[in-house]
Motif scaffolding. Sequence first.
Motif, mmCIF file in Angstrom:
data_model
loop_
_atom_site.group_PDB
_atom_site.id
_atom_site.type_symbol
_atom_site.label_atom_id
_atom_site.label_comp_id
_atom_site.label_asym_id
_atom_site.label_seq_id
_atom_site.Cartn_x
_atom_site.Cartn_y
_atom_site.Cartn_z
ATOM 1 N N MET A 282 0.843 -1.195 0.000
ATOM 2 C CA MET A 282 0.000 0.000 0.000
ATOM 3 C C MET A 282 0.873 1.237 0.000
ATOM 4 N N THR A 283 0.647 2.141 -0.927
ATOM 5 C CA THR A 283 1.416 3.363 -0.973
ATOM 6 C C THR A 283 0.612 4.509 -0.422
ATOM 7 N N GLY A 284 1.282 5.580 -0.041
ATOM 8 C CA GLY A 284 0.574 6.741 0.484
ATOM 9 C C GLY A 284 1.156 7.171 1.798
ATOM 10 N N ASN A 285 0.302 7.720 2.675
ATOM 11 C CA ASN A 285 0.759 8.243 3.950
ATOM 12 C C ASN A 285 0.020 7.579 5.104
ATOM 13 N N PRO A 286 0.383 6.356 5.479
ATOM 14 C CA PRO A 286 -0.305 5.709 6.579
ATOM 15 C C PRO A 286 0.088 6.324 7.906
ATOM 16 N N ILE A 287 -0.866 6.426 8.828
ATOM 17 C CA ILE A 287 -0.603 6.903 10.174
ATOM 18 C C ILE A 287 -0.770 5.710 11.093
ATOM 19 N N LEU A 288 0.289 5.287 11.742
ATOM 20 C CA LEU A 288 0.243 4.079 12.532
ATOM 21 C C LEU A 288 -0.354 4.349 13.897
ATOM 22 N N TYR B 156 -3.817 -4.192 15.978
ATOM 23 C CA TYR B 156 -2.916 -3.301 15.256
ATOM 24 C C TYR B 156 -3.709 -2.576 14.178
ATOM 25 N N ILE B 157 -3.801 -1.251 14.297
ATOM 26 C CA ILE B 157 -4.614 -0.450 13.389
ATOM 27 C C ILE B 157 -3.717 0.499 12.600
ATOM 28 N N VAL B 158 -3.949 0.601 11.303
ATOM 29 C CA VAL B 158 -3.243 1.563 10.458
ATOM 30 C C VAL B 158 -4.261 2.577 9.940
ATOM 31 N N PHE B 159 -4.101 3.833 10.309
ATOM 32 C CA PHE B 159 -4.935 4.903 9.775
ATOM 33 C C PHE B 159 -4.295 5.385 8.471
ATOM 34 N N TYR B 160 -5.047 5.307 7.393
ATOM 35 C CA TYR B 160 -4.514 5.654 6.071
ATOM 36 C C TYR B 160 -5.168 6.916 5.531
ATOM 37 N N LYS C 146 6.244 -24.353 1.618
ATOM 38 C CA LYS C 146 6.732 -23.852 2.904
ATOM 39 C C LYS C 146 5.789 -22.776 3.421
ATOM 40 N N THR C 147 5.562 -22.795 4.730
ATOM 41 C CA THR C 147 4.687 -21.819 5.359
ATOM 42 C C THR C 147 5.494 -20.953 6.317
ATOM 43 N N PRO C 148 5.372 -19.635 6.254
ATOM 44 C CA PRO C 148 6.119 -18.763 7.161
ATOM 45 C C PRO C 148 5.755 -19.052 8.621
ATOM 46 N N CYS C 149 6.727 -18.938 9.503
ATOM 47 C CA CYS C 149 6.478 -19.200 10.920
ATOM 48 C C CYS C 149 6.079 -17.924 11.671
ATOM 49 N N LEU C 150 6.027 -16.815 10.954
ATOM 50 C CA LEU C 150 5.707 -15.535 11.592
ATOM 51 C C LEU C 150 4.616 -14.830 10.812
ATOM 52 N N GLU C 151 3.678 -14.246 11.510
ATOM 53 C CA GLU C 151 2.609 -13.485 10.867
ATOM 54 C C GLU C 151 2.233 -12.293 11.747
ATOM 55 N N CYS C 152 1.882 -11.203 11.099
ATOM 56 C CA CYS C 152 1.369 -10.022 11.786
ATOM 57 C C CYS C 152 0.293 -9.419 10.900
ATOM 58 N N LYS C 153 -0.881 -9.203 11.464
ATOM 59 C CA LYS C 153 -1.991 -8.652 10.699
ATOM 60 C C LYS C 153 -2.337 -7.258 11.214
ATOM 61 N N ALA C 154 -2.595 -6.373 10.287
ATOM 62 C CA ALA C 154 -2.990 -5.007 10.638
ATOM 63 C C ALA C 154 -4.280 -4.665 9.905
ATOM 64 N N VAL C 155 -5.155 -3.935 10.577
ATOM 65 C CA VAL C 155 -6.396 -3.483 9.954
ATOM 66 C C VAL C 155 -6.184 -2.058 9.464
ATOM 67 N N LEU C 156 -6.311 -1.862 8.158
ATOM 68 C CA LEU C 156 -6.166 -0.531 7.576
ATOM 69 C C LEU C 156 -7.528 0.148 7.518
ATOM 70 N N LEU C 157 -7.600 1.351 8.078
ATOM 71 C CA LEU C 157 -8.821 2.141 8.045
ATOM 72 C C LEU C 157 -8.555 3.415 7.257
ATOM 73 N N ASN C 158 -9.310 3.622 6.210
ATOM 74 C CA ASN C 158 -9.153 4.807 5.369
ATOM 75 C C ASN C 158 -9.832 5.995 6.060
ATOM 76 N N ILE C 159 -9.034 6.990 6.442
ATOM 77 C CA ILE C 159 -9.602 8.147 7.151
ATOM 78 C C ILE C 159 -9.604 9.399 6.277
ATOM 79 N N ASN C 160 -9.528 9.215 4.956
ATOM 80 C CA ASN C 160 -9.694 10.368 4.079
ATOM 81 C C ASN C 160 -11.112 10.903 4.218
#
Length: 247
Positions: free
Chosen positions: A1-7, A44-48, A72-86
């Motif tokens: 995702m490109t742009g200006n995410p606010i973590l 974990y929330i990403v404000f976009y 092969k399956t990765p042994c590490l995962e991290c999920k973030a919810v992106l919320l569009n705040i435009n």
Amino acid sequence: MTGNPILCNNEIQNFHVNRSYKDCLFRMIFSDSRVLQELPFPQYIVFYNGTTAAPERQTLCLTQAFKKYPEKTPCLECKAVLLNINYGKNQKIMKHCRKLKEYALFVNKMRSFLKKGLSVEISAQKTISECISQHILEDFLVKHRAEVTSMVLSTFDQENHDRILREYSEKIGLQKGEFQGKTKNCIKVINNLLKKGMSLKDISELLDEPAETVAAIADMIQQYPDADETALYEHLYPADKNEDEEF
């Protein structure tokens, strides 16, 4: 995702809580205890608020960036919810978070001034003044006006802005071209149907065009009987002709 995410993290919102969560992880990793240590539930929330089109909500996965290996399956995962705040997005969230809504309005106003061709500094000053007068982030902007201006100037990406303006101009140009082509063709067809004696009502129904549009075109044809569809279009939309002459 490109742009200006606010973590941002809804559950781990400040430094002290974040430090506490890390401490829990380290105690669990380096503890000799065989008892499973309970951890706070993470979100974990990403404000976009970038300019690239994005859905109101989507899930981003760290594994999407990993190099792929068959079977092969990765042994590490991290999920973030992106919320569009435009501005205009996620209205339910904005309704319950006034400051977030006001921030979206601030960014939208800034971009509007930039699209008009104003410099970054002038756009920032106009945005801040207009927001204060409309009670948008008023207390914060009055108190921190200089800091906000400095932040906008230091983080503004001129190259990215120019790219966005080019894409916007190209999009508007394409839309304008499509509209002109459709309208000129409509003028030509209406002119031919009028010559065959068809009524305005029947033409409107046949072409599925508003009666007001057909009547306006018919009136223009009557005023300029020798004009072709391009000339008639320019009489109908003189502003478009003036814009073309400026360029």
